[in-house]
Design a protein around this motif. Structure first.
Motif, PDB file in Angstrom:
ATOM      1  N   ARG A 133       0.828  -1.211   0.000  1.00  7.80           N
ATOM      2  CA  ARG A 133       0.000   0.000   0.000  1.00  7.80           C
ATOM      3  C   ARG A 133       0.858   1.255   0.000  1.00  7.80           C
ATOM      4  O   ARG A 133       0.547   2.243  -0.678  1.00  7.80           O
ATOM      5  N   GLY A 134       1.930   1.221   0.772  1.00  8.44           N
ATOM      6  CA  GLY A 134       2.786   2.397   0.890  1.00  8.44           C
ATOM      7  C   GLY A 134       3.426   2.796  -0.417  1.00  8.44           C
ATOM      8  O   GLY A 134       3.597   3.988  -0.708  1.00  8.44           O
ATOM      9  N   ALA A 135       3.790   1.809  -1.235  1.00  7.40           N
ATOM     10  CA  ALA A 135       4.375   2.105  -2.545  1.00  7.40           C
ATOM     11  C   ALA A 135       3.307   2.559  -3.534  1.00  7.40           C
ATOM     12  O   ALA A 135       3.521   3.478  -4.326  1.00  7.40           O
ATOM     13  N   ALA A 136       2.130   1.926  -3.479  1.00  4.27           N
ATOM     14  CA  ALA A 136       1.070   2.239  -4.444  1.00  4.27           C
ATOM     15  C   ALA A 136       0.460   3.615  -4.194  1.00  4.27           C
ATOM     16  O   ALA A 136       0.158   4.356  -5.141  1.00  4.27           O
ATOM     17  N   GLU A 137       0.268   3.959  -2.927  1.00  7.00           N
ATOM     18  CA  GLU A 137      -0.484   5.164  -2.589  1.00  7.00           C
ATOM     19  C   GLU A 137       0.376   6.399  -2.401  1.00  7.00           C
ATOM     20  O   GLU A 137      -0.147   7.467  -2.087  1.00  7.00           O
ATOM     21  N   LYS A 159      -0.796 -10.429  -2.074  1.00  7.50           N
ATOM     22  CA  LYS A 159      -1.781 -10.381  -3.163  1.00  7.50           C
ATOM     23  C   LYS A 159      -3.151  -9.944  -2.668  1.00  7.50           C
ATOM     24  O   LYS A 159      -3.935  -9.360  -3.429  1.00  7.50           O
ATOM     25  N   GLY A 160      -3.449 -10.185  -1.387  1.00  9.30           N
ATOM     26  CA  GLY A 160      -4.723  -9.744  -0.839  1.00  9.30           C
ATOM     27  C   GLY A 160      -4.870  -8.238  -0.833  1.00  9.30           C
ATOM     28  O   GLY A 160      -5.974  -7.712  -0.988  1.00  9.30           O
ATOM     29  N   VAL A 161      -3.760  -7.527  -0.642  1.00  7.58           N
ATOM     30  CA  VAL A 161      -3.803  -6.063  -0.668  1.00  7.58           C
ATOM     31  C   VAL A 161      -4.264  -5.587  -2.036  1.00  7.58           C
ATOM     32  O   VAL A 161      -5.043  -4.639  -2.154  1.00  7.58           O
ATOM     33  N   TYR A 162      -3.783  -6.281  -3.075  1.00 12.70           N
ATOM     34  CA  TYR A 162      -4.179  -5.880  -4.427  1.00 12.70           C
ATOM     35  C   TYR A 162      -5.624  -6.269  -4.705  1.00 12.70           C
ATOM     36  O   TYR A 162      -6.450  -5.420  -5.084  1.00 12.70           O
ATOM     37  N   PHE A 163      -5.977  -7.532  -4.530  1.00 11.94           N
ATOM     38  CA  PHE A 163      -7.306  -8.002  -4.934  1.00 11.94           C
ATOM     39  C   PHE A 163      -8.421  -7.474  -4.033  1.00 11.94           C
ATOM     40  O   PHE A 163      -9.543  -7.261  -4.506  1.00 11.94           O
ATOM     41  N   LYS A 164      -8.142  -7.253  -2.756  1.00  8.64           N
ATOM     42  CA  LYS A 164      -9.186  -6.819  -1.831  1.00  8.64           C
ATOM     43  C   LYS A 164      -9.227  -5.312  -1.616  1.00  8.64           C
ATOM     44  O   LYS A 164     -10.158  -4.801  -0.997  1.00  8.64           O
ATOM     45  N   TYR A 165      -8.212  -4.612  -2.116  1.00  6.75           N
ATOM     46  CA  TYR A 165      -8.184  -3.167  -1.865  1.00  6.75           C
ATOM     47  C   TYR A 165      -7.765  -2.355  -3.095  1.00  6.75           C
ATOM     48  O   TYR A 165      -8.551  -1.585  -3.630  1.00  6.75           O
ATOM     49  N   LEU A 166      -6.528  -2.547  -3.557  1.00  5.26           N
ATOM     50  CA  LEU A 166      -6.007  -1.674  -4.609  1.00  5.26           C
ATOM     51  C   LEU A 166      -6.782  -1.806  -5.919  1.00  5.26           C
ATOM     52  O   LEU A 166      -7.076  -0.795  -6.577  1.00  5.26           O
ATOM     53  N   LYS A 167      -7.120  -3.022  -6.310  1.00  7.87           N
ATOM     54  CA  LYS A 167      -7.821  -3.216  -7.580  1.00  7.87           C
ATOM     55  C   LYS A 167      -9.156  -2.488  -7.587  1.00  7.87           C
ATOM     56  O   LYS A 167      -9.521  -1.838  -8.591  1.00  7.87           O
ATOM     57  N   SER A 168      -9.879  -2.553  -6.470  1.00 10.36           N
ATOM     58  CA  SER A 168     -11.178  -1.880  -6.398  1.00 10.36           C
ATOM     59  C   SER A 168     -11.045  -0.360  -6.369  1.00 10.36           C
ATOM     60  O   SER A 168     -12.010   0.355  -6.599  1.00 10.36           O
ATOM     61  N   HIS A 169      -9.837   0.125  -6.093  1.00 12.70           N
ATOM     62  CA  HIS A 169      -9.579   1.555  -6.101  1.00 12.70           C
ATOM     63  C   HIS A 169      -8.929   2.007  -7.405  1.00 12.70           C
ATOM     64  O   HIS A 169      -8.409   3.120  -7.494  1.00 12.70           O
ATOM     65  N   GLY A 170      -8.961   1.143  -8.399  1.00 12.96           N
ATOM     66  CA  GLY A 170      -8.528   1.540  -9.725  1.00 12.96           C
ATOM     67  C   GLY A 170      -7.069   1.322 -10.058  1.00 12.96           C
ATOM     68  O   GLY A 170      -6.595   1.809 -11.094  1.00 12.96           O
TER      69      GLY A 170
END
Length: 389
Positions: free
Chosen positions: A80-84, A104-115
């Motif tokens: 999250r820290g790198a993406a945001e 991978k849960g950070v991506y599929f459960k959070y980042l992907k839904s945020h675009g």
């Protein structure tokens, strides 16, 4: 017969030397490390010494080490820290298909839904990621029309199979493209050598309770200059990277576990590897239809993942437990997955059928296992499998 514990990838027995350090910190060094008085300074000194120990183990600077509650929080925060960190654009996050859910849960459960774009890259039948797939994914998102890449993440060693990934090669690719490279080191730190500079890592997360330390402690290495946005806000601790009062007793135990691992790693890796190999030798000799998943490539010393065709793991694991051998199907969430008859995503990515995946069990050896235990446990596994056929 005493229970034979072969689930050391899930958690480890705390070393008695570590217990002493935890108790000492709880009873003597109980000050808040942010406080200016003597008790506070004493607690802060423990944290400083811990940074020195860990930085010497992974070849970085002490000020590049930040303490977290464990591997999940450290790795979550890294992704999250790198993406945001760049709010004006959503850059891609690329990771392997065999990552732990904490990545991978950070991506599929959070980042992907945020675009955020990105996703997993494939691995081969041994569970080793394809460098060509990483290169193709990087090129896809790095071209002129792409958003760019916030992070590439590749675990050092897999939690289910123990397979060691090509970290140095992937790190070179990322360095050439000026991409931040993160690795989940929960199953490798303290077991095999780690050099974050040689690996070109921007971030690296690890956990205490996988190396005979207490639960509730871990760290994240963040290379100087790496773009990072904190997940939590509040106080000033650790430069704002991870705020909140540090759990000094748990960390004191972690630092002692690190010191022990640093001194004993080479000999312990050899000894634990021999236990694993002897266990596999007996089981595969008596059950020639059994298979070792990832057995053809380099693995961390204590881990084996074995398929017993036609035998349901959800029946085998409880039977082994009753017979005195503790094992599992994989990560902590695997038990609920097995009860739902859902195959392991890691083994599926390696090409195993659902049937074979649901017939696979992980056995993981550690410091306190013996050769006698390995041989007895192998015999128990053979008997249990034959009973369930």
């Amino acid at each position: 017969m005493d229970r034979i514990y072969l689930d050391n990838n899930a958690t480890t027995q705390v070393d008695p030397r570590v217990v002493n350090k935890v108790v000492e910190a709880m009873s003597r060094d109980y000050g808040n490390p942010s406080s200016p008085h003597a008790l506070g300074r004493s607690a802060a000194a423990i944290l400083d010494s811990g940074r020195e120990i860990i930085s010497s183990m992974i070849n970085c600077e002490p000020e590049e080490i930040f303490f977290f509650s464990g591997g999940t929080e450290a790795n979550n925060s890294a992704v999250r820290g790198a993406a945001e960190c760049e709010h004006s654009v959503r850059k891609a996050v690329i990771f392997s298909a065999v990552e732990h859910p904490c990545v991978k849960g950070v991506y599929f459960k959070y980042l992907k839904s945020h675009g955020y774009p990105g996703g997993p890259v494939s691995c081969d039948a041994n569970g080793v990621v394809s460098l060509d797939s990483f290169i193709a994914a990087i090129q896809k998102h790095q071209d002129e029309s792409g958003p760019g890449i916030a992070l590439v993440s590749l675990m050092h060693a897999n939690n289910e199979t123990g397979v060691i990934q090509p970290i140095e090669e992937t790190g070179r690719i990322c360095a050439e493209q000026n991409i931040t490279f993160h690795s989940d080191g929960v199953q490798s730190f303290g077991k095999i050598p780690v050099d974050v500079k040689r690996m070109n890592l921007g971030m690296f997360g690890a956990s205490s309770h996988k190396i005979h330390g207490p639960k509730g402690a871990g760290f994240l290495y963040i290379r100087k200059g790496t773009h990072f946005s904190p997940t939590f806000f509040g106080g000033h601790q650790q430069g704002g990277v991870r705020v909140g009062t540090e759990a000094v007793p748990a960390l004191a135990g972690f630092f002692e576990a690190c010191r022990i691992a640093s001194q004993e790693m080479t000999g312990e890796a050899e000894r634990v590897g021999l236990l694993r190999n002897r266990f596999e030798e007996i089981v595969t000799d008596k059950l020639p239809e059994s298979r070792i998943n990832g057995g053809a490539v380099s693995r961390v010393p204590g881990t084996t993942n074995m398929t017993f065709p036609g035998v349901a793991a959800r029946e085998l694991i409880p039977m082994l437990d009753e017979m005195g051998v503790t094992a599992s199907a994989g990560s902590a969430c695997a038990n609920s997955r097995l009860q739902k008859n859902t195959a392991s995503p890691v083994l599926a990515a390696m090409g195993l059928s659902d049937s074979d995946s649901l017939s696979s069990v992980r056995f993981s050896f550690g410091r306190f296992n013996t050769i006698v235990e390995a041989e007895i446990a192998a015999g128990i596994v053979v008997r249990a499998v034959e009973l369930l056929k």
